[in-house]
Design an enzyme around this catalytic site. Sequence first.
Site, PDB file in Angstrom:
ATOM      1  N   ARG A 184       0.860  -1.186   0.000  1.00 59.60           N
ATOM      2  CA  ARG A 184       0.000   0.000   0.000  1.00 59.60           C
ATOM      3  C   ARG A 184       0.898   1.239   0.000  1.00 59.60           C
ATOM      4  O   ARG A 184       2.022   1.193   0.493  1.00 59.60           O
ATOM      5  CB  ARG A 184      -0.884   0.026   1.250  1.00 59.60           C
ATOM      6  CG  ARG A 184      -1.806  -1.183   1.393  1.00 59.60           C
ATOM      7  CD  ARG A 184      -2.544  -1.142   2.731  1.00 59.60           C
ATOM      8  NE  ARG A 184      -3.420  -2.297   2.892  1.00 59.60           N
ATOM      9  CZ  ARG A 184      -3.060  -3.447   3.475  1.00 59.60           C
ATOM     10  NH1 ARG A 184      -1.823  -3.577   3.961  1.00 59.60           N
ATOM     11  NH2 ARG A 184      -3.907  -4.451   3.583  1.00 59.60           N
ATOM     12  N   LYS A 226      -1.661  -2.994   8.050  1.00 63.24           N
ATOM     13  CA  LYS A 226      -2.825  -2.683   8.882  1.00 63.24           C
ATOM     14  C   LYS A 226      -2.784  -3.504  10.166  1.00 63.24           C
ATOM     15  O   LYS A 226      -2.342  -4.645  10.168  1.00 63.24           O
ATOM     16  CB  LYS A 226      -4.117  -2.990   8.115  1.00 63.24           C
ATOM     17  CG  LYS A 226      -4.395  -2.013   6.980  1.00 63.24           C
ATOM     18  CD  LYS A 226      -5.742  -2.278   6.351  1.00 63.24           C
ATOM     19  CE  LYS A 226      -6.077  -1.230   5.287  1.00 63.24           C
ATOM     20  NZ  LYS A 226      -7.389  -1.471   4.668  1.00 63.24           N
ATOM     21  N   HIS A 239      -3.579   3.075  -5.438  1.00 59.27           N
ATOM     22  CA  HIS A 239      -3.449   1.617  -5.318  1.00 59.27           C
ATOM     23  C   HIS A 239      -3.288   0.909  -6.665  1.00 59.27           C
ATOM     24  O   HIS A 239      -3.239  -0.323  -6.713  1.00 59.27           O
ATOM     25  CB  HIS A 239      -4.673   1.033  -4.617  1.00 59.27           C
ATOM     26  CG  HIS A 239      -4.537   0.973  -3.120  1.00 59.27           C
ATOM     27  ND1 HIS A 239      -3.401   1.354  -2.449  1.00 59.27           N
ATOM     28  CD2 HIS A 239      -5.408   0.563  -2.153  1.00 59.27           C
ATOM     29  CE1 HIS A 239      -3.575   1.189  -1.151  1.00 59.27           C
ATOM     30  NE2 HIS A 239      -4.780   0.722  -0.948  1.00 59.27           N
ATOM     31  N   ARG A 296      -0.564  -1.640  -6.898  1.00 62.73           N
ATOM     32  CA  ARG A 296      -0.876  -2.764  -5.995  1.00 62.73           C
ATOM     33  C   ARG A 296      -1.854  -3.721  -6.681  1.00 62.73           C
ATOM     34  O   ARG A 296      -1.659  -4.944  -6.670  1.00 62.73           O
ATOM     35  CB  ARG A 296      -1.473  -2.220  -4.700  1.00 62.73           C
ATOM     36  CG  ARG A 296      -1.928  -3.278  -3.695  1.00 62.73           C
ATOM     37  CD  ARG A 296      -2.328  -2.558  -2.400  1.00 62.73           C
ATOM     38  NE  ARG A 296      -3.084  -3.383  -1.469  1.00 62.73           N
ATOM     39  CZ  ARG A 296      -2.532  -4.208  -0.579  1.00 62.73           C
ATOM     40  NH1 ARG A 296      -1.223  -4.349  -0.529  1.00 62.73           N
ATOM     41  NH2 ARG A 296      -3.286  -4.892   0.263  1.00 62.73           N
ATOM     42  N   HIS A 333      -3.570  -9.261   3.278  1.00 57.43           N
ATOM     43  CA  HIS A 333      -5.012  -9.360   3.489  1.00 57.43           C
ATOM     44  C   HIS A 333      -5.299 -10.335   4.627  1.00 57.43           C
ATOM     45  O   HIS A 333      -4.799 -11.463   4.621  1.00 57.43           O
ATOM     46  CB  HIS A 333      -5.717  -9.858   2.228  1.00 57.43           C
ATOM     47  CG  HIS A 333      -5.811  -8.836   1.151  1.00 57.43           C
ATOM     48  ND1 HIS A 333      -6.024  -9.145  -0.178  1.00 57.43           N
ATOM     49  CD2 HIS A 333      -5.717  -7.479   1.193  1.00 57.43           C
ATOM     50  CE1 HIS A 333      -6.050  -8.039  -0.900  1.00 57.43           C
ATOM     51  NE2 HIS A 333      -5.874  -7.015  -0.086  1.00 57.43           N
ATOM     52  N   TYR A 335      -9.286 -10.271  -7.226  1.00 61.58           N
ATOM     53  CA  TYR A 335      -8.350 -10.250  -8.344  1.00 61.58           C
ATOM     54  C   TYR A 335      -8.550 -11.427  -9.290  1.00 61.58           C
ATOM     55  O   TYR A 335      -8.179 -11.355 -10.458  1.00 61.58           O
ATOM     56  CB  TYR A 335      -6.913 -10.206  -7.823  1.00 61.58           C
ATOM     57  CG  TYR A 335      -6.634  -8.941  -7.056  1.00 61.58           C
ATOM     58  CD1 TYR A 335      -6.577  -7.705  -7.700  1.00 61.58           C
ATOM     59  CD2 TYR A 335      -6.455  -8.957  -5.678  1.00 61.58           C
ATOM     60  CE1 TYR A 335      -6.355  -6.540  -6.991  1.00 61.58           C
ATOM     61  CE2 TYR A 335      -6.228  -7.791  -4.963  1.00 61.58           C
ATOM     62  CZ  TYR A 335      -6.179  -6.585  -5.627  1.00 61.58           C
ATOM     63  OH  TYR A 335      -5.963  -5.420  -4.929  1.00 61.58           O
TER      64      TYR A 335
END
Length: 296
Positions: free
Chosen positions: A147, A171, A242, A245, A268, A277
């Site tokens: 990110r 995150k 993004h 990414r 994730h 994706y």
Amino acid sequence: MQDHLKDFMHYLVVEKGLADNTIVSYERDLKAYILYISKVEEVATLDHVTRATIVQFLKFLHEKGKSSKTISRHIASIRSFHQFLLREKVTTQDPTVHIDRPKTEQKLPQVLSVDEVQALLDSPDSSKEIGIRDKAMLELLYATGMRVSELISLNLSDVHLTMGFVRCIGKGNKERIIPLGKLAQQAVHTYIEESRSRLKKKKSTEALFLNHHGNRLTRQGYWKILKKLSKEAGIEKDLTPHTLRHSFATHLLENGADLRAVQEMLGHADISTTQIYTHVTKTRMKDVYSMYHPRA
């Protein structure tokens, strides 16, 4: 109510370790929510909030033209807030229990083709300090799928070029190790050796990517750079911070990468997030078929 909101925000920062952008979103949503319920006559305290109160607030958002995605985010913020209040014994009930989030249309992320990525990576002027930095940033983003917030948070010590990996804090303050390809290693090495020390001037900083003042590059600074370089590369797609990414993940899956491995590299928590994706790759396959098959 404002005091309880401050306690909740402190909890999100200290105990949950959420990203700055997520914290800002929570605070913005909950300030709007508290402002609304503070004007409701029946709500003297947070323990007086009912399911009907929240439904009325969501109806208010809908009437203001807020999208399903925005309303869904508000519900998530409100639910977390009330669960916190219940755990802290500020309230005796959770009014969000039977409130469902609206179904949102899942938009496929914008992805560059391999040729477009190459054009973007070739667009920085490598004869200039700033161009060397921009080249290194783009190569690193496309090589790792990080990110932008993770990229600009990198310190010099997070990049291990001889061993070919980068250490990234994502995150929830979770650490992950992502492998680096040779081209990204070379671009970052050139930046550190030839450009970073000049950009740093006489300042003492651990930040990897610096602006022309010698300070850590910001997300806004990167966004301006991306827009400028994409225009110079002749890319007409509506790019976001993004984009590289998304392109990283899609190109890996198109070339047979394991979905779990891509999930781990992207950081994730849930594989269902990564599965978006696979839909992108199927859509691209259909486009190629329609374009090139003689009987499509």
